[in-house]
Design a protein around this motif. Structure first.
Motif, PDB file in Angstrom:
ATOM      1  N   ASP A 144     -19.707  94.572 -61.191  1.00 46.66           N
ATOM      2  CA  ASP A 144     -19.494  93.796 -59.967  1.00 46.66           C
ATOM      3  C   ASP A 144     -19.475  92.294 -60.227  1.00 46.66           C
ATOM      4  N   GLN A 145     -19.608  91.891 -61.505  1.00 44.05           N
ATOM      5  CA  GLN A 145     -19.555  90.474 -61.857  1.00 44.05           C
ATOM      6  C   GLN A 145     -18.269  90.102 -62.587  1.00 44.05           C
ATOM      7  N   VAL A 146     -17.292  90.999 -62.554  1.00 45.02           N
ATOM      8  CA  VAL A 146     -16.013  90.731 -63.218  1.00 45.02           C
ATOM      9  C   VAL A 146     -14.861  91.093 -62.299  1.00 45.02           C
ATOM     10  N   GLU A 147     -13.688  90.539 -62.612  1.00 43.26           N
ATOM     11  CA  GLU A 147     -12.459  90.867 -61.911  1.00 43.26           C
ATOM     12  C   GLU A 147     -11.415  91.244 -62.954  1.00 43.26           C
ATOM     13  N   GLN A 148     -10.731  92.359 -62.705  1.00 38.54           N
ATOM     14  CA  GLN A 148      -9.683  92.784 -63.633  1.00 38.54           C
ATOM     15  C   GLN A 148      -8.603  91.701 -63.708  1.00 38.54           C
ATOM     16  N   LYS A 149      -8.267  91.280 -64.913  1.00 36.71           N
ATOM     17  CA  LYS A 149      -7.337  90.161 -65.070  1.00 36.71           C
ATOM     18  C   LYS A 149      -5.978  90.423 -64.427  1.00 36.71           C
ATOM     19  N   ILE A 150      -5.521  91.681 -64.467  1.00 37.86           N
ATOM     20  CA  ILE A 150      -4.190  91.982 -63.923  1.00 37.86           C
ATOM     21  C   ILE A 150      -4.144  91.880 -62.400  1.00 37.86           C
ATOM     22  N   LEU A 151      -5.321  91.741 -61.755  1.00 40.74           N
ATOM     23  CA  LEU A 151      -5.360  91.600 -60.288  1.00 40.74           C
ATOM     24  C   LEU A 151      -5.479  90.142 -59.863  1.00 40.74           C
ATOM     25  N   ILE A 152      -5.654  89.241 -60.816  1.00 43.51           N
ATOM     26  CA  ILE A 152      -5.704  87.814 -60.497  1.00 43.51           C
ATOM     27  C   ILE A 152      -4.266  87.340 -60.262  1.00 43.51           C
ATOM     28  N   PRO A 153      -3.967  86.821 -59.062  1.00 42.12           N
ATOM     29  CA  PRO A 153      -2.569  86.578 -58.656  1.00 42.12           C
ATOM     30  C   PRO A 153      -1.710  85.828 -59.672  1.00 42.12           C
ATOM     31  N   HIS A 154      -2.173  84.688 -60.197  1.00 41.46           N
ATOM     32  CA  HIS A 154      -1.299  83.919 -61.087  1.00 41.46           C
ATOM     33  C   HIS A 154      -1.054  84.635 -62.413  1.00 41.46           C
ATOM     34  N   ILE A 155      -2.049  85.411 -62.876  1.00 42.59           N
ATOM     35  CA  ILE A 155      -1.861  86.198 -64.100  1.00 42.59           C
ATOM     36  C   ILE A 155      -0.888  87.347 -63.844  1.00 42.59           C
ATOM     37  N   ARG A 156      -1.046  87.996 -62.695  1.00 47.50           N
ATOM     38  CA  ARG A 156      -0.169  89.121 -62.364  1.00 47.50           C
ATOM     39  C   ARG A 156       1.293  88.672 -62.259  1.00 47.50           C
ATOM     40  N   GLU A 157       1.511  87.517 -61.666  1.00 46.61           N
ATOM     41  CA  GLU A 157       2.886  87.016 -61.536  1.00 46.61           C
ATOM     42  C   GLU A 157       3.505  86.733 -62.900  1.00 46.61           C
ATOM     43  N   LYS A 158       2.729  86.148 -63.788  1.00 44.04           N
ATOM     44  CA  LYS A 158       3.242  85.851 -65.128  1.00 44.04           C
ATOM     45  C   LYS A 158       3.507  87.143 -65.905  1.00 44.04           C
ATOM     46  N   LEU A 159       2.677  88.155 -65.704  1.00 47.09           N
ATOM     47  CA  LEU A 159       2.906  89.442 -66.358  1.00 47.09           C
ATOM     48  C   LEU A 159       4.178  90.110 -65.829  1.00 47.09           C
ATOM     49  N   LYS A 160       4.441  89.946 -64.536  1.00 51.77           N
ATOM     50  CA  LYS A 160       5.681  90.491 -63.972  1.00 51.77           C
ATOM     51  C   LYS A 160       6.897  89.792 -64.582  1.00 51.77           C
ATOM     52  N   GLU A 161       6.780  88.486 -64.796  1.00 52.52           N
ATOM     53  CA  GLU A 161       7.868  87.743 -65.441  1.00 52.52           C
ATOM     54  C   GLU A 161       8.064  88.226 -66.879  1.00 52.52           C
ATOM     55  N   LEU A 162       6.978  88.486 -67.546  1.00 52.95           N
ATOM     56  CA  LEU A 162       7.041  88.973 -68.920  1.00 52.95           C
ATOM     57  C   LEU A 162       7.646  90.374 -68.986  1.00 52.95           C
TER      58      LEU A 162
END
Length: 232
Positions: A144-162
């Motif tokens: 409960d003290q972490v967030e999955q990186k792929i759910l962080i909006p700016h990271i997710r958008e860059k992954l979609k571009e990739l």
């Protein structure tokens, strides 16, 4: 026993290897510690081992060939015993001498190396075991003290571009390249250091797992100091 790990609901503490092996994960408890205060001089062992690459596996025959003092021999016997206990349980332990792990520097917006908080995944029921005998030691974090990186909006958008593919194949892409295994600590996160000498069992993401996988990371190594790590 009176020690810091008992105060954390994420961690179970046991006093024998048999209990470590046979205690199941449940609820929020996804890390088990066989708490030990080890005797012996592990630094003496490390000082006699050669390391030309950044990581080298150290085999039992290499340990047995070392000329050690009484304290060094005590440390060697502990390591050999741990390796044998894990082998006898069906695991495939590896003793590694580590200068550093390879860094993931390909993408500037997400890291997927072992210095990043991550979980382990397996297609079969298994656990991760580890013990640091010498050098810097790993950290874990409550889920409960972490967030999955792929759910962080700016990271997710860059992954979609990739990805440059369809939405249908995006989740498969995230899994195939292990992006979904990595986590970002929340601002108030409080890492728990695993310490030297304790043998740990960490929950792995697999189909039969009844607890959340344990979020952990490798530590930054101390300057000029190798790590001696048992892992499987």
């Amino acid at each position: 026993m009176n020690h810091k790990f008992q105060a954390c609901n994420q961690i179970g503490v046991v006093s024998t290897f048999t209990k470590l092996l046979n205690t199941p994960f449940h609820g929020i408890m996804n890390a088990l510690c066989w708490h030990r205060d080890l005797a012996g001089d592990f630094k003496e062992i490390v000082s006699q081992l050669e390391l030309k690459e950044n990581i080298k596996e150290v085999y039992p025959e290499t340990l047995l060939a070392l000329k050690l003092t009484e304290n060094g021999n005590i440390a060697r016997e502990i390591i050999l015993s741990d390796l044998q206990l894990l082998k006898d349980s069906g695991a495939s332990p590896s003793l590694n001498l580590i200068r550093s792990y390879q860094r993931d520097e390909e993408l500037d917006f997400i890291s997927t190396d072992v210095y990043s908080y991550h979980v382990d995944r397996s297609p079969i029921s298994t656990d991760t075991f580890l013990c640091t005998y010498f050098g810097a030691t790993s950290d874990i974090l409550p889920n409960d003290q972490v967030e999955q990186k792929i759910l962080i909006p700016h990271i997710r958008e860059k992954l979609k571009e990739l990805h440059e593919g369809s939405e249908i194949t995006f989740e498969t892409f995230l899994s195939e390249y292990f992006f979904d295994l990595h986590y970002q600590p929340k601002p108030d996160a409080k890492p728990i250091n695993l310490g030297q000498g304790h043998l740990w069992k960490l929950a792995v993401d697999h189909p039969g797992q009844k607890a959340l996988p344990c979020v952990h990371r490798a530590p930054l190594e101390n300057e000029g100091e190798y790590r001696l790590l048992l892992i499987c």
